[in-house]
Design a protein around this motif. Structure first.
Motif, short mmCIF file in Angstrom:
data_model
loop_
_atom_site.label_atom_id
_atom_site.label_comp_id
_atom_site.label_asym_id
_atom_site.label_seq_id
_atom_site.Cartn_x
_atom_site.Cartn_y
_atom_site.Cartn_z
N ASP A 110 0.83 -1.21 0.00
CA ASP A 110 0.00 0.00 0.00
C ASP A 110 0.87 1.26 0.00
N ALA A 111 1.97 1.20 0.75
CA ALA A 111 2.87 2.35 0.80
C ALA A 111 3.47 2.63 -0.58
N TYR A 112 3.92 1.60 -1.25
CA TYR A 112 4.53 1.79 -2.56
C TYR A 112 3.49 2.09 -3.64
N ALA A 113 2.25 1.69 -3.42
CA ALA A 113 1.19 2.13 -4.33
C ALA A 113 1.02 3.64 -4.23
N GLY A 114 1.20 4.18 -3.03
CA GLY A 114 1.16 5.62 -2.87
C GLY A 114 2.28 6.30 -3.64
N ILE A 115 3.47 5.70 -3.62
CA ILE A 115 4.59 6.24 -4.40
C ILE A 115 4.28 6.19 -5.89
N ARG A 116 3.73 5.08 -6.33
CA ARG A 116 3.33 4.95 -7.75
C ARG A 116 2.39 6.09 -8.14
N ASP A 117 1.40 6.35 -7.32
CA ASP A 117 0.42 7.39 -7.64
C ASP A 117 1.07 8.77 -7.67
N LEU A 118 1.99 9.03 -6.77
CA LEU A 118 2.70 10.30 -6.75
C LEU A 118 3.54 10.46 -8.02
N ALA A 119 4.23 9.39 -8.41
CA ALA A 119 5.08 9.46 -9.59
C ALA A 119 4.25 9.66 -10.85
N VAL A 120 3.17 8.90 -10.98
CA VAL A 120 2.30 9.05 -12.15
C VAL A 120 1.68 10.44 -12.17
N GLY A 121 1.24 10.91 -11.01
CA GLY A 121 0.62 12.23 -10.93
C GLY A 121 1.55 13.37 -11.26
N SER A 122 2.86 13.14 -11.11
CA SER A 122 3.84 14.19 -11.41
C SER A 122 3.94 14.46 -12.91
N GLY A 123 3.53 13.48 -13.73
CA GLY A 123 3.65 13.63 -15.18
C GLY A 123 5.07 13.43 -15.69
N ASN A 124 5.98 12.99 -14.83
CA ASN A 124 7.38 12.80 -15.21
C ASN A 124 7.63 11.31 -15.40
N ALA A 125 7.90 10.90 -16.63
CA ALA A 125 8.08 9.48 -16.93
C ALA A 125 9.29 8.90 -16.21
N GLY A 126 10.32 9.71 -16.00
CA GLY A 126 11.49 9.25 -15.27
C GLY A 126 11.17 8.90 -13.84
N TYR A 127 10.30 9.67 -13.21
CA TYR A 127 9.89 9.36 -11.84
C TYR A 127 9.09 8.06 -11.79
N VAL A 128 8.28 7.81 -12.83
CA VAL A 128 7.51 6.56 -12.87
C VAL A 128 8.46 5.37 -13.00
N ASP A 129 9.50 5.51 -13.82
CA ASP A 129 10.50 4.45 -13.96
C ASP A 129 11.18 4.19 -12.61
N LYS A 130 11.52 5.27 -11.92
CA LYS A 130 12.19 5.11 -10.63
C LYS A 130 11.25 4.46 -9.61
N ALA A 131 9.98 4.84 -9.62
CA ALA A 131 9.00 4.23 -8.71
C ALA A 131 8.83 2.75 -9.02
N ALA A 132 8.82 2.39 -10.31
CA ALA A 132 8.70 0.98 -10.71
C ALA A 132 9.91 0.19 -10.23
N TYR A 133 11.09 0.79 -10.34
CA TYR A 133 12.30 0.13 -9.85
C TYR A 133 12.22 -0.11 -8.35
N GLY A 134 11.78 0.90 -7.60
CA GLY A 134 11.64 0.74 -6.16
C GLY A 134 10.62 -0.32 -5.81
N ALA A 135 9.53 -0.39 -6.58
CA ALA A 135 8.50 -1.39 -6.33
C ALA A 135 9.04 -2.80 -6.56
N LEU A 136 9.73 -2.99 -7.67
CA LEU A 136 10.32 -4.30 -7.96
C LEU A 136 11.34 -4.70 -6.89
N ARG A 137 12.12 -3.73 -6.47
CA ARG A 137 13.17 -4.01 -5.47
C ARG A 137 12.57 -4.44 -4.14
N ILE A 138 11.51 -3.73 -3.69
CA ILE A 138 10.93 -4.06 -2.39
C ILE A 138 10.15 -5.37 -2.46
#
Length: 320
Positions: free
Chosen positions: A233-261
Motif C-alpha cells: 500500500d505504501a509503494y502504491a502511494g509512491i506509484r500514484d505520486l510518480a504518475v501524478g507528477s507527469g514525469n516518466a522518469g519518476y515513474v520508472d524510478k518508482a517501478a524500480y523501487g516497487a520491484l526491489r521491495i
C-alpha cells in the motif's frame, strides 16, 4: 520560545527507553521540546515514562487510549509540536551529545527547507557509519534532483525520518502528515511527497544518530504478520505520486523501487505464514502490473538474472 520539537513514538520499549531518556537528557536545551507518545504499551513503558517525568518535568508526554500504530502516533504528536523546526527519534536509538545542535545549525546556515544527515548503524557491538546516498555535501539542492533514475539508491530511498531536520515555516503543513492506514513503510511515500513538493534541501556530514539494527522483537521491520504487507500500500502511494507528477522518469524510478521491495520481501517469505505468502505473491503481482509496462521493463534491466527470474514469475501470476 521553542525552537525545535523532537517527536519520539514509543511502544513496548521498556528495554531501550532508559537509554533513550538518557540521550534526551544529554541533548536537552531550554528551547527544545521532546514529545514522547506512548502507543498504548503493554509492558513497563508507562511506568518508566511516569518516573522520568518526575525528574524531567519539561518532557511533553502523551499516551494513546489504544494501539494506533506509529503513523497515527506521529500525527498526534505533531499537533502538540511548538517548534519551528522538527525532527524525530526512535525509542531504541540515541544521539551523540550535540548532534541536534549541529544539525539545527546546519539547517539554519544553509537556509533550506530540510537537511539530511548520515547515521551510525548499530548491530550489537558493531558500529558502521551509513552515508546518505548523496555525494554533493553542504550545498543547496533541488529535492527533485534526489529522486534519480532506476538502478540507483538516492536520498528519496533513504527513509530515515530521524536522519533529517525540517523547517515547518517553509514546508506545507500537509506534507508532514503520515498515512494512518499504514502500520509500516509510511515513511516511504512521505519522503516522495516531500521531495516532490519542496524547494530546497542539503545533505550534511553529520553522523551523531545511532540507529539500533540488532534484534528488537517489537520492530515492524522484523515482523512477519499481516502488517508486513502494508509495504504494498505504501509503494502504491509512491506509484500514484510518480504518475501524478507527469514525469516518466519518476515513474520508472518508482517501478524500480516497487520491484526491489517486492523481491526483498519475497526473498524473506519464510517469516510469513503460508496464507500470507500466497497473499504476498498475488498482491505483489497485481501491484507490479499496475505500473506502465514500459516502466517495468526499463526497471527490470537493472536487476541481475536471478532476481529477474523471480520477479518475472511474480509478474506472470496476474496474467495466468
Amino acid at each position: 520560545m521553542t525552537t525545535l520539537s523532537i517527536i519520539v513514538p514509543v511502544y513496548d520499549a521498556a528495554t531501550f527507553l532508559p537509554n533513550c531518556l538518557a540521550t534526551i537528557r544529554a541533548n536537552r536545551r531550554d528551547d527544545y521540546q521532546f514529545i514522547l507518545i506512548d502507543d498504548h504499551s503493554s509492558d513497563e513503558t508507562p511506568e518508566i515514562i511516569e518516573r522520568a517525568v518526575r525528574d524531567m518535568p519539561w518532557l511533553t508526554t502523551l499516551r494513546n487510549p489504544e494501539n494506533y500504530g506509529v503513523a497515527k502516533s506521529r500525527n498526534i504528536a505533531l499537533t502538540h509540536a511548538e517548534g519551528r523546526y522538527l525532527t524525530y527519534l526512535d525509542a531504541d536509538d540515541w544521539y551523540h551529545v550535540g548532534h541536534l545542535d549541529r544539525t539545527l545549525a546546519a539547517l539554519q546556515r544553509l537556509d533550506v527547507d530540510f537537511v539530511r544527515t548520515d547515521h551510525v548503524r548499530v548491530d550489537q557491538m558493531t558500529r558502521v557509519i551509513e552515508r546518505a546516498p548523496e555525494e554533493r555535501r553542504d550545498v543547496v539542492l533541488d529535492p527533485r534532483s534526489q529522486i534519480g533514475a532506476p538502478g540507483y539508491r538516492t536520498v528519496v530511498d533513504y527513509p530515515f525520518l530521524w536522519a533529517g531536520m525540517y523547517d515547518r515555516e517553509r514546508i506545507d503543513p500537509a506534507l508532514f502528515a503520515f498515512d494512518e492506514s499504514l502500520r509500516t513503510a509510511a515513511d516511504r511515500p512521505w519522503f516522495w511527497r516531500l521531495h516532490l513538493n519542496t524547494e530546497s534541501t542539503a545533505v550534511v556530514d553529520l553522523n551523531g544518530y545511532f540507529y539500533r539494527k540488532d534484534a528488537n522483537p517489537t520492530a515492524l521491520t522484523q515482523a512477519g504478520n499481516a502488517s508486513t504487507l502494508h509495504f504494498l500500500d505504501a509503494y502504491a502511494g509512491i506509484r500514484d505520486l510518480a504518475v501524478g507528477s507527469g514525469n516518466a522518469g519518476y515513474v520508472d524510478k518508482a517501478a524500480y523501487g516497487a520491484l526491489r521491495i517486492v523481491e526483498f520481501h519475497v526473498s524473506r517469505r519464510a517469516r510469513l505464514s503460508h496464507e500470507l505468502q500466497r497473499e504476498l505473491y498475488h498482491r505483489s503481482s497485481a501491484f507490479l502490473n499496475s505500473f506502465p509496462p514500459e516502466s517495468v521493463r526499463t526497471a527490470l534491466r537493472h536487476f541481475d538474472l536471478s532476481k529477474r527470474i523471480v520477479l518475472g514469475k511474480i509478474l506472470r501470476i496476474e496474467a495466468d
